[in-house]
Design an enzyme around this catalytic site. Sequence first.
Site, short mmCIF file in Angstrom:
data_model
loop_
_atom_site.label_atom_id
_atom_site.label_comp_id
_atom_site.label_asym_id
_atom_site.label_seq_id
_atom_site.Cartn_x
_atom_site.Cartn_y
_atom_site.Cartn_z
N LYS A 120 0.85 -1.19 0.00
CA LYS A 120 0.00 0.00 0.00
C LYS A 120 0.88 1.24 0.00
O LYS A 120 1.73 1.42 0.87
CB LYS A 120 -0.90 -0.01 1.23
CG LYS A 120 -1.72 1.27 1.43
CD LYS A 120 -2.48 1.23 2.76
CE LYS A 120 -3.14 2.57 3.07
NZ LYS A 120 -3.79 2.58 4.40
N ASP B 26 -2.55 10.43 3.62
CA ASP B 26 -3.94 10.03 3.79
C ASP B 26 -4.68 11.03 4.67
O ASP B 26 -4.57 10.99 5.90
CB ASP B 26 -4.02 8.63 4.41
CG ASP B 26 -5.45 8.16 4.56
OD1 ASP B 26 -6.34 8.73 3.89
OD2 ASP B 26 -5.68 7.21 5.34
N LYS C 129 -10.20 12.71 8.27
CA LYS C 129 -9.67 12.32 9.57
C LYS C 129 -9.65 13.54 10.50
O LYS C 129 -9.49 14.67 10.04
CB LYS C 129 -8.23 11.80 9.45
CG LYS C 129 -8.05 10.50 8.72
CD LYS C 129 -6.56 10.15 8.66
CE LYS C 129 -6.31 8.88 7.90
NZ LYS C 129 -6.79 7.69 8.63
N ASP D 242 1.67 6.42 5.49
CA ASP D 242 0.69 5.47 4.95
C ASP D 242 1.18 4.78 3.67
O ASP D 242 0.46 3.99 3.09
CB ASP D 242 -0.64 6.17 4.70
CG ASP D 242 -1.83 5.25 4.93
OD1 ASP D 242 -1.66 4.22 5.59
OD2 ASP D 242 -2.93 5.58 4.45
N ASP E 243 -12.11 6.96 3.90
CA ASP E 243 -10.91 6.75 4.70
C ASP E 243 -10.52 5.28 4.77
O ASP E 243 -9.49 4.94 5.33
CB ASP E 243 -11.09 7.32 6.10
CG ASP E 243 -9.79 7.45 6.87
OD1 ASP E 243 -8.73 7.55 6.20
OD2 ASP E 243 -9.81 7.44 8.10
N GLU F 50 -9.44 3.62 2.29
CA GLU F 50 -8.96 3.70 0.90
C GLU F 50 -7.86 2.71 0.57
O GLU F 50 -7.69 2.30 -0.57
CB GLU F 50 -8.46 5.13 0.61
CG GLU F 50 -7.03 5.44 1.00
CD GLU F 50 -6.74 5.31 2.48
OE1 GLU F 50 -5.60 4.96 2.82
OE2 GLU F 50 -7.64 5.55 3.30
N ARG G 147 -7.48 -0.43 1.20
CA ARG G 147 -7.96 -1.71 0.68
C ARG G 147 -8.42 -1.58 -0.77
O ARG G 147 -8.43 -2.57 -1.51
CB ARG G 147 -9.08 -2.24 1.57
CG ARG G 147 -10.33 -1.38 1.64
CD ARG G 147 -11.18 -1.68 2.86
NE ARG G 147 -10.53 -1.23 4.08
CZ ARG G 147 -11.03 -1.42 5.30
NH1 ARG G 147 -12.20 -2.05 5.45
NH2 ARG G 147 -10.38 -0.99 6.36
#
Length: 496
Positions: free
Chosen positions: A258, A263, A270, A281, A340, A342, A344
């Site tokens: 990933k 993010d 967030k 991230d 959020d 995201e 996956r």
Amino acid sequence: MTNLSLANAQSASLDVDAVVVGVVTDDSGPALAPGAAGVDEAFQGRLVDALSGLGAAGKPGEVTKIPTFGNLAAPLVVAVGLGESYDAEALRRAAGAALRSLAGSGSVTVLLPAATAEEVAAVATGALLGNYAYLNYRTGDGDKRPVSDITVVTEADTNAEVQGALDRARTIAEAVSLVRDLVNAPPSDLNPEALADTARQVGEEAGLSVEVLDEKALVEGGYGGIVGVGQGSVNPPRLVRLAYEHPEATKTVAFVGKGITFDSGGLSLKPSEAMDWMKSDMGGAGAVLGALKAIAALGPKVKVVGYLAIAENMPSGTAQRPSDVLTIYGGKTVEVLNTDAEGRLVMADAIVRAGEDEPDLIVDVATLTGAQLVALGTRTAGVMANDDDVREMVVGAAGRAGESAWPMPLPEELRKGLDSAVADIANISGERWGGMLVAGIFLKEFVPDGVRWAHLDIAGPSFNQGQPYGYTPKGGTGAAVRTLVQVAEDLAAGAL
């Protein structure tokens, strides 16, 4: 670049800035570990007494400094605790703690136990990782700069096996340090294009084959997850494919990482206090890149393909919305209920694409869920898999590599929470419980039939928000690099 060298006890120079020795503890109090006899002799056999007088007890990670007052050519002895007994990881942590305490020094001789090739590798790896510093944006911090020369003293014959252990330590540490640098870089400088460019440069220098898909190729190729996550940012997404293949390879493993370079949560924004470390991230993609770099240097008899799914998740007028439906590479549709969740989405694209390489095993690694920190804390990765043997193999590989990981289940009953009224699957569950496991169940839906797969959630281990410890600095840690390298080597050795 730190110079790392090997010496035996007879030829080791103590005319350095500092000498590192080990201290163990037992019922009678602290005692010197193997390797420190010469230093103790210079102190007329009273080094333990001196250390005890300063409060040293030999506890793991404990660092005690004592001036030599001319008893040695080195002006300083650094004693580091090993506990009641020590294994390879204890040696790594001790060497790391000692080197961290010596930032700003020029040269250090390490006299920790190193009687075998395994111990040499552990001491050298820990010393190099503990010697790491990220100073790209600092000025005038000479006292924080890494030690320039490290000599590991071994009691073993300096044969090809021992020298190879030292070289392996250097290779692993360089790969981990690369990932730490990437994770620590500000997202203003490491956007998706910059990360992809770095991956291309690192890959080509390592002799890997490299392919980069830009935003146009991603749209044309049907990578709806990566495109959807990246569409809210002015910095468009990328998918990077790296490949290493030994000419005698009979097995293939695909690593998927990933790579969210920042993010914000997207429109499902967030809270600010949860956002200031979201430059990390992309730690999974960084780990895949670092692992491929090390694997290319180590040369195991296996084929390794790495995918870096890279995007920046930002809110804007073009961002994906909660209730949008994306079509993942391969055709499956996903209802986005929370922007959020995201990671996956980009991972789903890359996992499906990895299946086209016909791997014997897919291992994905991602800073995927806050639930991982709730369940396992900040230092232990969660490992899920569609095969019990694979899960245990990956957990075992992590342990031998010196990284903490714990096996986790994928309960079938949690799949129902991902049912969508309009698409094949939703990206989050309607229930808050088991969030780490639910994310793993989501990813499992995109693993090709018949392919063994494991998922590593490294949300906590990838970024240390607390104080440094052992060989782990504050900030980016380079988590999962060593595990992935070990998995590739295990597969080459016939583990599956």
